[in-house]
Design a protein around this motif. Structure first.
Motif, short mmCIF file in Angstrom:
data_model
loop_
_atom_site.label_atom_id
_atom_site.label_comp_id
_atom_site.label_asym_id
_atom_site.label_seq_id
_atom_site.Cartn_x
_atom_site.Cartn_y
_atom_site.Cartn_z
N VAL A 1 35.65 20.84 35.75
CA VAL A 1 36.48 21.50 34.74
C VAL A 1 37.89 20.97 34.95
CG1 VAL A 1 37.44 23.70 33.97
CG2 VAL A 1 35.02 23.56 34.59
N GLU A 2 38.46 20.41 33.89
CA GLU A 2 39.77 19.76 34.04
C GLU A 2 40.79 20.41 33.12
OE1 GLU A 2 39.74 15.35 34.40
OE2 GLU A 2 41.20 15.48 32.77
N LEU A 3 42.00 20.61 33.63
CA LEU A 3 43.10 21.16 32.81
C LEU A 3 44.25 20.16 32.85
CD1 LEU A 3 44.35 23.53 31.18
CD2 LEU A 3 45.19 24.44 33.35
N ASP A 4 44.59 19.65 31.67
CA ASP A 4 45.65 18.64 31.56
C ASP A 4 46.87 19.31 30.91
OD1 ASP A 4 47.30 16.60 30.72
OD2 ASP A 4 45.67 15.30 30.01
N LEU A 5 47.89 19.58 31.71
CA LEU A 5 49.12 20.19 31.16
C LEU A 5 50.05 19.05 30.77
CD1 LEU A 5 49.61 23.13 33.73
CD2 LEU A 5 48.43 23.17 31.52
N ARG A 6 49.91 18.63 29.52
CA ARG A 6 50.59 17.41 29.05
C ARG A 6 52.09 17.44 29.24
NH1 ARG A 6 47.47 13.83 25.93
NH2 ARG A 6 45.80 13.95 27.45
N ASP A 7 52.72 18.61 28.92
CA ASP A 7 54.19 18.66 28.96
C ASP A 7 54.71 18.54 30.39
OD1 ASP A 7 54.25 19.25 26.13
OD2 ASP A 7 53.56 21.25 26.70
N SER A 8 53.92 19.04 31.36
CA SER A 8 54.35 18.96 32.76
C SER A 8 53.84 17.68 33.41
CB SER A 8 53.81 20.14 33.58
OG SER A 8 53.96 21.35 32.92
N ALA A 9 53.05 16.89 32.67
CA ALA A 9 52.41 15.68 33.21
C ALA A 9 51.61 16.00 34.48
CB ALA A 9 53.45 14.58 33.47
N LEU A 10 50.86 17.09 34.44
CA LEU A 10 50.05 17.48 35.59
C LEU A 10 48.60 17.70 35.15
CD1 LEU A 10 52.43 20.13 37.22
CD2 LEU A 10 51.84 17.89 38.17
N VAL A 11 47.67 17.18 35.95
CA VAL A 11 46.24 17.37 35.64
C VAL A 11 45.59 18.04 36.85
CG1 VAL A 11 44.07 16.23 35.02
CG2 VAL A 11 46.24 15.28 34.20
N PHE A 12 44.83 19.10 36.58
CA PHE A 12 44.13 19.82 37.65
C PHE A 12 42.64 19.74 37.37
CE2 PHE A 12 48.31 21.63 37.04
CZ PHE A 12 48.81 21.62 38.33
N SER A 13 41.86 19.66 38.46
CA SER A 13 40.42 19.49 38.26
C SER A 13 39.65 20.25 39.34
CB SER A 13 40.12 17.99 38.32
OG SER A 13 38.75 17.79 38.15
N TRP A 14 38.56 20.91 38.92
CA TRP A 14 37.71 21.65 39.86
C TRP A 14 36.26 21.19 39.64
CZ3 TRP A 14 41.66 23.73 36.99
CH2 TRP A 14 42.69 24.37 37.71
N PRO A 15 35.62 20.60 40.67
CA PRO A 15 34.22 20.23 40.50
C PRO A 15 33.39 21.49 40.18
CG PRO A 15 35.11 19.38 42.57
CD PRO A 15 36.14 20.30 42.01
N CYS A 16 32.41 21.34 39.29
CA CYS A 16 31.59 22.50 38.91
C CYS A 16 30.91 23.10 40.14
CB CYS A 16 30.55 22.11 37.86
SG CYS A 16 31.34 21.70 36.30
N SER A 17 30.55 22.21 41.10
CA SER A 17 29.87 22.72 42.30
C SER A 17 30.80 23.67 43.08
CB SER A 17 29.43 21.55 43.18
OG SER A 17 30.54 20.71 43.44
N SER A 18 32.11 23.37 43.16
CA SER A 18 33.04 24.26 43.89
C SER A 18 33.19 25.57 43.13
CB SER A 18 34.44 23.67 44.02
OG SER A 18 34.39 22.34 44.32
N LEU A 19 33.22 25.47 41.80
CA LEU A 19 33.37 26.70 41.01
C LEU A 19 32.16 27.61 41.25
CD1 LEU A 19 34.73 25.30 37.61
CD2 LEU A 19 36.00 26.50 39.39
N ARG A 20 30.97 27.00 41.26
CA ARG A 20 29.75 27.80 41.48
C ARG A 20 29.74 28.42 42.88
NH1 ARG A 20 26.99 23.34 38.98
NH2 ARG A 20 26.90 23.83 36.76
N ARG A 21 30.20 27.61 43.86
CA ARG A 21 30.24 28.13 45.24
C ARG A 21 31.19 29.33 45.34
NH1 ARG A 21 30.02 23.15 47.29
NH2 ARG A 21 32.28 22.94 47.42
N ALA A 22 32.34 29.23 44.65
CA ALA A 22 33.35 30.29 44.77
C ALA A 22 33.01 31.51 43.91
CB ALA A 22 34.72 29.74 44.38
N LEU A 23 32.48 31.26 42.72
CA LEU A 23 32.34 32.35 41.75
C LEU A 23 30.89 32.78 41.54
CD1 LEU A 23 34.86 30.91 39.13
CD2 LEU A 23 35.30 32.77 40.72
N GLY A 24 29.94 32.03 42.13
CA GLY A 24 28.53 32.34 41.89
C GLY A 24 28.09 31.70 40.58
N GLU A 25 26.84 31.99 40.19
CA GLU A 25 26.30 31.38 38.96
C GLU A 25 26.77 32.15 37.73
OE1 GLU A 25 25.01 28.85 37.60
OE2 GLU A 25 24.66 27.77 39.45
#
Ligand SMILES: Nc1ncnc2c1ncn2[C@@H]1O[C@H](COP(=O)(O)OP(=O)(O)OP(=O)(O)O)[C@@H](O)[C@H]1O
Ligand SMILES: C[C@@](O)(CCO)CC(=O)[O-]
Ligand SMILES: [Mg+2]
Length: 355
Positions: A52-76
């Motif tokens: 899952v990727e979030l591209d904040l164009r105005d700040s020129a910053l891109v954040f990304s979370w592998p789906c596997s890490s999201l599942r590990r942290a938040l469950g299914e």
């Protein structure tokens, strides 16, 4: 498939802060927007297991979370199309952990609240499936013009549309904006409110409501009244460029209220009367029962009184006072808008008289 949703910022004419404590407030949408563009991907499409990727164009910053890490942290989490469930403390703690791996520049550490709201909205609505969201905004961030609400509303609109929950089927063409029906807007607003809670702590809901429904509204205890205004009034918006944070300012007013409950109850009561009077003036003017100039004189006086009460609440700032004194030299009335502590100031610009 790409889904784009945009939502406007706002000005609060009267009633900020007191609205958190049950008083009425009046706000209007402005034509500065935040846009969220979402593309859903299939696992493996990006050459990897998906993220899952979030591209904040105005700040020129891109954040990304592998789906596997999201599942590990938040469950299914499977994604939820209906009304939202508030973010639980456990979920919030798991989201905070997901922030740890992200490189947020120290000077932009305040973005972490927006990122947390994003992760909550994305995973709650769509589950842990891969996708990219690009966000752009005309609004100054953290300056009182409702950037957090516009972020949450446009994000909720894009996510719920991609989930097939709102706005499907009624589109009138590739390049045209689809207008949501009332129930769709209601749902977008409920989700955006949950996002605002993550950013603001204890929001009243006025900012996400005016960003979702547009126009001019009176808002009190979660109830929204549409104010029809036929004679527009002109407002100058000055950005003091002094950064501040709505969550801290709202918490500061609550602390003052717990130190001086009776005095602050009177302040909130006075603000309520100001907002009620201002909204009835706007409504009467729409029915043409009072002349525009006498309406503006009354609006100016009410804004001036509200500014005094915001000073009582402790949310003015020397940069705001400088704007007030400068505009007063030209006999113009100003007040802070939004959470104060810096940020933007409104100045009422009177309509030139024809005689
Ligand atoms: N375009 C955006 N991209 C990422 N995060 C955003 C964006 N807009 C707002 N935010 C988040 O919202 C926070 C600013 O919200 P805050 O409520 O403090 O100010 P505001 O909404 O601009 O003003 P007010 O609440 O007084 O109207 C930012 O620190 C960030 O976390
Ligand atoms: C300060 C406040 O009243 C308005 C911020 O735009 C907070 C809120 O109502 O959520
Ligand atoms: Mg905000």
């Amino acid at each position: 498939m790409e889904v784009r949703a945009r939502a406007p910022g706002k000005i609060i004419l009267v009633g900020e802060h007191a609205v958190v404590h049950g008083s009425a407030a009046v706000a209007a949408a402005i034509d500065l927007y935040t846009t969220s563009s979402l593309s859903l991907l299939h696992e493996g499409e990006d050459g990897g297991a998906g993220a899952v990727e979030l591209d904040l164009r105005d700040s020129a910053l891109v954040f990304s979370w592998p789906c596997s890490s999201l599942r590990r942290a938040l469950g299914e989490v499977s994604g939820k199309a209906g009304a939202p469930t508030p973010c639980s403390p456990d979920e919030l703690a798991a989201i905070a952990k997901l922030m740890e791996g992200q490189e947020i520049p120290e000077a932009k550490i305040w973005l972490s609240a927006g990122l947390s709201a994003f992760l909550y909205l994305y995973t709650s609505i769509l589950g842990c499936r891969p996708g990219k969201v690009v966000v752009t905004s005309d609004l100054p961030i953290g300056a009182g013009l409702g950037s957090s609400a516009a972020f949450c509303v446009s994000m909720s609109g894009a996510l719920l549309t991609a989930a097939g929950t709102v706005g499907v089927g009624g589109g009138s063409g590739v390049e045209e904006w689809e207008l949501f029906g009332k129930d769709d807007l209601e749902l977008v607003n409920q989700w955006a409110f949950q996002g605002e809670k993550i950013i603001h702590g204890k929001p009243s809901g006025i900012d996400n409501s005016v960003s979702t429904f547009g126009s001019m509204i009176k808002f009190k205890k979660g109830e929204l009244t549409n104010l029809k205004s036929r004679n527009p009034v002109k407002m100058l918006i000055t950005d003091t460029r002094v950064g501040r944070n709505t969550k801290a300012l709202v918490a500061g007013v609550s602390e003052r209220a717990s130190r001086h409950p009776d005095a602050m109850a009177s302040v909130f009561h006075a603000v309520n009367s100001i907002s009620e009077e201002l909204s009835s003036i706007v409504e009467l003017a729409a029915e043409d029962e009072i002349a525009i100039t006498s309406k503006e004189d009354k609006l100016a006086e009410l804004m001036e009184m509200n500014q005094g009460l915001l000073q009582c609440m402790g949310v003015s700032h020397s940069s705001i006072e400088t704007v007030l004194q400068t505009t007063l030299k030209y006999s113009l009335v100003s007040k802070l808008t939004g959470a104060g502590g810096g940020g933007c100031v409104l100045t009422l610009i009177p309509t030139p008289s024809l005689t």
